[in-house]
Design an enzyme around this catalytic site. Structure first.
Site, PDB file in Angstrom:
ATOM      1  N   ALA A  11       0.811  -1.221   0.000  1.00  0.00           N
ATOM      2  CA  ALA A  11       0.000   0.000   0.000  1.00  0.00           C
ATOM      3  C   ALA A  11       0.844   1.271   0.000  1.00  0.00           C
ATOM      4  O   ALA A  11       0.355   2.345  -0.319  1.00  0.00           O
ATOM      5  CB  ALA A  11      -0.935   0.006   1.204  1.00  0.00           C
ATOM      6  N   ARG A  16      10.715   7.286  -1.055  1.00  0.00           N
ATOM      7  CA  ARG A  16      12.119   7.420  -1.407  1.00  0.00           C
ATOM      8  C   ARG A  16      12.403   7.130  -2.886  1.00  0.00           C
ATOM      9  O   ARG A  16      13.482   7.417  -3.385  1.00  0.00           O
ATOM     10  CB  ARG A  16      12.967   6.487  -0.511  1.00  0.00           C
ATOM     11  N   THR A  80       2.955  -0.322   8.908  1.00  0.00           N
ATOM     12  CA  THR A  80       2.846  -1.734   8.504  1.00  0.00           C
ATOM     13  C   THR A  80       1.871  -2.513   9.391  1.00  0.00           C
ATOM     14  O   THR A  80       1.175  -3.416   8.921  1.00  0.00           O
ATOM     15  CB  THR A  80       4.231  -2.411   8.528  1.00  0.00           C
ATOM     16  N   GLY A 141      14.974  -2.221  10.618  1.00  0.00           N
ATOM     17  CA  GLY A 141      14.695  -2.394  12.036  1.00  0.00           C
ATOM     18  C   GLY A 141      15.729  -3.343  12.632  1.00  0.00           C
ATOM     19  O   GLY A 141      16.121  -4.321  11.987  1.00  0.00           O
ATOM     20  N   TYR A 368       9.757  -2.966 -47.222  1.00  0.00           N
ATOM     21  CA  TYR A 368       8.697  -2.974 -46.217  1.00  0.00           C
ATOM     22  C   TYR A 368       7.637  -4.004 -46.608  1.00  0.00           C
ATOM     23  O   TYR A 368       7.042  -3.919 -47.685  1.00  0.00           O
ATOM     24  CB  TYR A 368       8.034  -1.588 -46.087  1.00  0.00           C
TER      25      TYR A 368
HETATM   26  C1  UD1 Z   1      10.037  -2.396   7.505  1.00  0.00           C
HETATM   27  C2  UD1 Z   1      10.136  -2.795   8.974  1.00  0.00           C
HETATM   28  C3  UD1 Z   1      11.586  -2.935   9.363  1.00  0.00           C
HETATM   29  C4  UD1 Z   1      12.261  -3.920   8.457  1.00  0.00           C
HETATM   30  C5  UD1 Z   1      12.051  -3.569   6.993  1.00  0.00           C
HETATM   31  C6  UD1 Z   1      12.526  -4.701   6.106  1.00  0.00           C
HETATM   32  C7  UD1 Z   1       8.193  -1.749  10.019  1.00  0.00           C
HETATM   33  C8  UD1 Z   1       7.706  -0.648  10.874  1.00  0.00           C
HETATM   34  N1  UD1 Z   1       9.504  -1.777   9.766  1.00  0.00           N
HETATM   35  O1  UD1 Z   1      10.645  -1.115   7.357  1.00  0.00           O
HETATM   36  O2  UD1 Z   1      11.681  -3.375  10.704  1.00  0.00           O
HETATM   37  O3  UD1 Z   1      13.641  -3.970   8.753  1.00  0.00           O
HETATM   38  O4  UD1 Z   1      10.667  -3.367   6.695  1.00  0.00           O
HETATM   39  O5  UD1 Z   1      12.425  -4.396   4.752  1.00  0.00           O
HETATM   40  O6  UD1 Z   1       7.424  -2.597   9.620  1.00  0.00           O
HETATM   41  N2  UD1 Z   1       3.238  -0.584   3.777  1.00  0.00           N
HETATM   42  C9  UD1 Z   1       1.872  -0.545   3.688  1.00  0.00           C
HETATM   43  N3  UD1 Z   1       1.178   0.352   4.430  1.00  0.00           N
HETATM   44  C10 UD1 Z   1       1.783   1.203   5.278  1.00  0.00           C
HETATM   45  C11 UD1 Z   1       3.188   1.178   5.374  1.00  0.00           C
HETATM   46  C12 UD1 Z   1       3.892   0.263   4.612  1.00  0.00           C
HETATM   47  O7  UD1 Z   1       1.277  -1.316   2.930  1.00  0.00           O
HETATM   48  O8  UD1 Z   1       1.057   1.979   5.942  1.00  0.00           O
HETATM   49  C13 UD1 Z   1       3.978  -1.560   2.971  1.00  0.00           C
HETATM   50  C14 UD1 Z   1       4.911  -0.917   1.987  1.00  0.00           C
HETATM   51  O9  UD1 Z   1       4.251  -0.720   0.734  1.00  0.00           O
HETATM   52  C15 UD1 Z   1       6.019  -1.943   1.870  1.00  0.00           C
HETATM   53  C16 UD1 Z   1       6.015  -2.639   3.224  1.00  0.00           C
HETATM   54  O10 UD1 Z   1       4.782  -2.335   3.814  1.00  0.00           O
HETATM   55  O11 UD1 Z   1       5.737  -2.911   0.868  1.00  0.00           O
HETATM   56  C17 UD1 Z   1       7.160  -2.164   4.109  1.00  0.00           C
HETATM   57  O12 UD1 Z   1       7.013  -0.776   4.348  1.00  0.00           O
HETATM   58  P1  UD1 Z   1       8.260   0.207   4.362  1.00  0.00           P
HETATM   59  O13 UD1 Z   1       7.772   1.574   4.625  1.00  0.00           O
HETATM   60  O14 UD1 Z   1       9.102  -0.013   3.175  1.00  0.00           O
HETATM   61  O15 UD1 Z   1       9.016  -0.320   5.685  1.00  0.00           O
HETATM   62  P2  UD1 Z   1      10.517  -0.174   6.048  1.00  0.00           P
HETATM   63  O16 UD1 Z   1      10.800   1.218   6.474  1.00  0.00           O
HETATM   64  O17 UD1 Z   1      11.352  -0.711   4.952  1.00  0.00           O
HETATM   65 CA    CA Z   2      10.968  -1.262   2.803  1.00  0.00          CA
END
Ligand code: UD1
Ligand code: CA
Length: 464
Positions: A11, A16, A80, A141, A368
Site C-alpha cells: 500500500a 524514497r 505496517t 529495524g 517494407y
Molecule cells: C520495515 C520494517 C523494518 C524492516 C524492513 C525490512 C516496520 C515498521 N519496519 O521497514 O523493521 O527492517 O521493513 O524491509 O514494519 N506498507 C503498507 N502500508 C503502510 C506502510 C507500509 O502497505 O502503511 C507496505 C509498503 O508498501 C512496503 C512494506 O509495507 O511494501 C514495508 O514498508 P516500508 O515503509 O518499506 O518499511 P521499512 O521502512 O522498509
Molecule cells: Ca521497505
C-alpha cells in the site's frame, strides 16, 4: 496441518523512489516489483491471499494477473501494523498461520519461507520472523536480543539509540504468525514512536510480554531479504537478478559473450548451444531455440525463435515467430504478427509487420512488408514496398510461391499475385496477377548524348 494464508503489503507510496508510479509497480526483471514475492508465496499453495493496497490501488490491482486475491484497501498509510490489521476481515474465521510479505522484498526464496514455516511449527511459536546479519544495517529495524541470545524486541532505526543502531542483525520484514495471535496483538499496537506509525514489528514485544514463543530464522544470503526503497537499490537488485538469470542460462549450456551487457527477462527461455553476443535484450516471453547465433545489439520481445536461427547484428523483434534456420539482419525490424518459415532470409533495412513468409523466401534489402502473405521460395527484390495503407484503411497483399519480385516494386494493396509470377523491376502493381504471368510497366527509355556537358556549361554561364 494448519492452513496457510498470505498477506502481502503493497500500500505504501515508496516516498524514497520519488516517483508518480507506486513503488511496487516499478519493474524488476521485466515484471512489477510486488509480483516477485507474490509468485514465490503462491508456490506454497496458500488457502487465502490478501494484498493490502492503497497508493495507486487500481493500478496495482490491474498489474496482478491473479483472480483469487482478497484486495484489501488501506485508505491511509498509517504503518505496517495498520496495513496488516486492514486484512483482518479477509482472515475472519481463519485459525491457521499467516505469512506476511512485503511487496518491496522481491528475492525471497520459497525454500526460506518453507524453512520459516517448519521452524515455526516445530517450536509451536506464536510468531516467527526472518532476520539477516548485514555489514551495513542502515534503514532496517534492528533485532534486540537478551544475554541468552533470545529475541527481546525490534527497534526501528529512527527510534533506536546509537548503541542499538550498531546492531547488525536486522528484521527482514517477513513473518509467519498464528492468525488469532496476530490480529489480537495488532489491536494493541500503538503509534507513539518517531514516525507516528503503527509498527507491525511491535507485535513481537506484545507476544513476549504475554509469554508467547517468538522464533527467528536467519537468512544465509542477505541479498534475498533486501528491500527496495530507492532507485539505486532498484538498479542494484536489477543487476543482481540479471547476473543470476545469466548464470542460470550459462549453466544450461548457453554462451553469453558478454554477460555484463546481456539482459534476459525471467520469463524468457533459451536453447542449448545458442551463442549470444553483447548488448542483447531478451524480454518478455521470448523463446529462443538451440544452436542459434545472436551477433549482438538485439532487442527481442515476445519473439519465438526456432533452432539454428542466425540473428545478425542489430535486430529488433517484437511479437513474432521465426522458424528454424532463418537468417535475419543486420539492421532488421520484425514487428508484431511477423511469422517467418524455415530458412527465410531477411536482410538489412527490412521491416515486416503482420507478414507471413513461407519457407525459403528471401527479402534481403531495403523493403517494407506489411499485411502480407508470401508463399515459399519467393524472392523479394531490393526496395520492394507493400503499400498497405491509404490514409484510412489497411489492405492485404498476397504473393504466391516462387515469385520473383523485381527491385523497386510497389505493390498497391489490396492485391494478389499468383504462384510463379515475375515482376519486372520498377513496377507498380495495382491489379491481381494470375500465376505464371509477367508484370511490367512499359516506359520508354530515352537517351540524350552529351547532355551533362551542355548542362554544366549552361550553369557556369549563369553564375557569371
Ligand atoms: C520495515 C520494517 C523494518 C524492516 C524492513 C525490512 C516496520 C515498521 N519496519 O521497514 O523493521 O527492517 O521493513 O524491509 O514494519 N506498507 C503498507 N502500508 C503502510 C506502510 C507500509 O502497505 O502503511 C507496505 C509498503 O508498501 C512496503 C512494506 O509495507 O511494501 C514495508 O514498508 P516500508 O515503509 O518499506 O518499511 P521499512 O521502512 O522498509
Ligand atoms: Ca521497505
Amino acid at each position: 496441518m494448519a492452513e496457510l494464508g498470505v498477506i502481502l503489503l503493497a500500500a505504501g507510496q515508496g516516498t524514497r523512489m520519488k516517483s508518480d508510479l507506486p513503488k511496487v509497480l516499478h519493474p524488476l526483471g521485466g515484471k512489477a516489483l510486488f509480483l516477485h514475492a507474490l509468485q514465490t508465496a503462491r508456490r506454497l499453495e496458500p488457502a487465502r491471499v490478501a494484498i493490502v493496497i492503497g497508493h495507486g490501488a487500481s493500478a496495482v490491482q490491474q498489474a496482478s494477473p491473479s483472480v483469487d486475491v482478497n484486495w484489501t484497501i488501506q485508505e491511509r498509510q498509517l504503518g505496517t501494523g495498520h496495513a496488516v490489521l486492514c486484512a483482518k476481515e479477509a482472515f475472519a474465521n481463519f485459525s491457521g498461520e499467516v505469512l506476511i510479505l512485503s511487496g518491496d522484498v522481491p528475492l525471497i526464496r520459497e525454500q526460506t519461507l518453507r524453512a520459516m514455516i517448519h521452524h515455526h511449527r516445530g517450536r509451536r511459536a506464536a510468531l516467527t520472523l526472518l532476520t539477516a546479519v548485514l555489514d551495513d544495517p542502515k534503514g532496517y529495524g534492528r533485532i534486540l536480543r537478551d544475554n541468552e541470545g533470545a529475541i527481546s524486541g525490534i527497534v526501528e532505526e529512527k527510534d533506536a539509540t546509537p548503541s542499538q543502531r550498531k546492531t547488525r542483525e536486522v528484521n527482514a520484514g517477513i513473518y509467519v504468525v498464528s492468525a488469532p495471535f496476530l490480529f489480537s496483538a495488532l489491536s494493541r499496537v500503538e503509534n507513539n514512536n518517531q514516525q507516528g506509525e503503527y509498527y507491525l514489528p511491535d507485535v513481537v514485544a506484545i507476544g513476549l510480554a504475554q509469554g508467547q514463543m517468538i522464533g527467528t530464522v536467519t537468512v544465509e544470503d542477505p541479498r534475498e531479504m533486501m528491500g527496495i526503497n530507492s532507485r539505486e537499490e532498484l538498479a542494484a537488485m536489477e543487476k543482481h537478478l540479471r547476473q543470476s538469470i545469466n548464470q542460470k542460462w550459462m549453466q544450461a549450456g548457453v554462451t553469453l559473450k558478454d554477460p555484463d551487457t546481456t539482459y534476459i527477462d525471467e520469463t524468457a527461455t533459451i536453447g542449448k548451444d545458442t551463442v549470444i553476443g553483447p548488448n542483447t535484450q531478451i524480454c518478455g516471453k521470448t523463446a529462443i531455440g538451440a544452436r542459434c547465433r545472436i551477433d549482438g545489439s538485439a532487442f527481442l520481445t515476445d519473439a519465438v525463435v526456432g533452432d539454428e536461427v542466425h540473428l545478425r547484428f542489430s535486430v529488433v523483434m517484437t511479437g513474432c515467430r521465426v522458424e528454424r534456420g532463418a537468417i535475419i539482419g543486420p539492421f532488421a525490424h520484425l514487428r508484431p504478427g511477423t511469422d517467418l518459415g524455415a530458412n527465410v532470409h531477411i536482410g538489412n533495412f527490412v521491416e515486416t509487420k503482420e507478414a507471413k513468409l513461407g519457407e525459403g523466401t528471401k527479402a534481403n534489402h531495403l523493403t517494407y512488408l506489411g499485411d502480407v502473405t508470401v508463399g515459399r521460395d519467393t524472392n523479394i527484390g531490393a526496395g520492394t514496398i507493400t503499400c498497405n495503407y491509404d490514409g484510412f484503411n489497411k489492405y492485404k497483399t498476397s504473393i504466391g510461391d516462387r515469385v520473383q519480385v523485381g527491385s523497386d516494386t510497389t505493390l498497391v494493396a489490396p492485391v494478389a499475385l499468383g504462384d510463379d509470377v515475375y515482376i519486372a523491376t520498377a513496377s507498380t502493381v495495382r491489379h491481381d496477377i494470375p500465376g505464371g504471368a509477367l508484370v511490367y510497366n512499359p516506359r520508354e527509355e530515352r537517351v540524350r548524348e552529351g547532355w551533362t556537358e551542355q548542362k554544366r556549361r549552361k550553369m557556369k554561364g549563369n553564375k557569371k
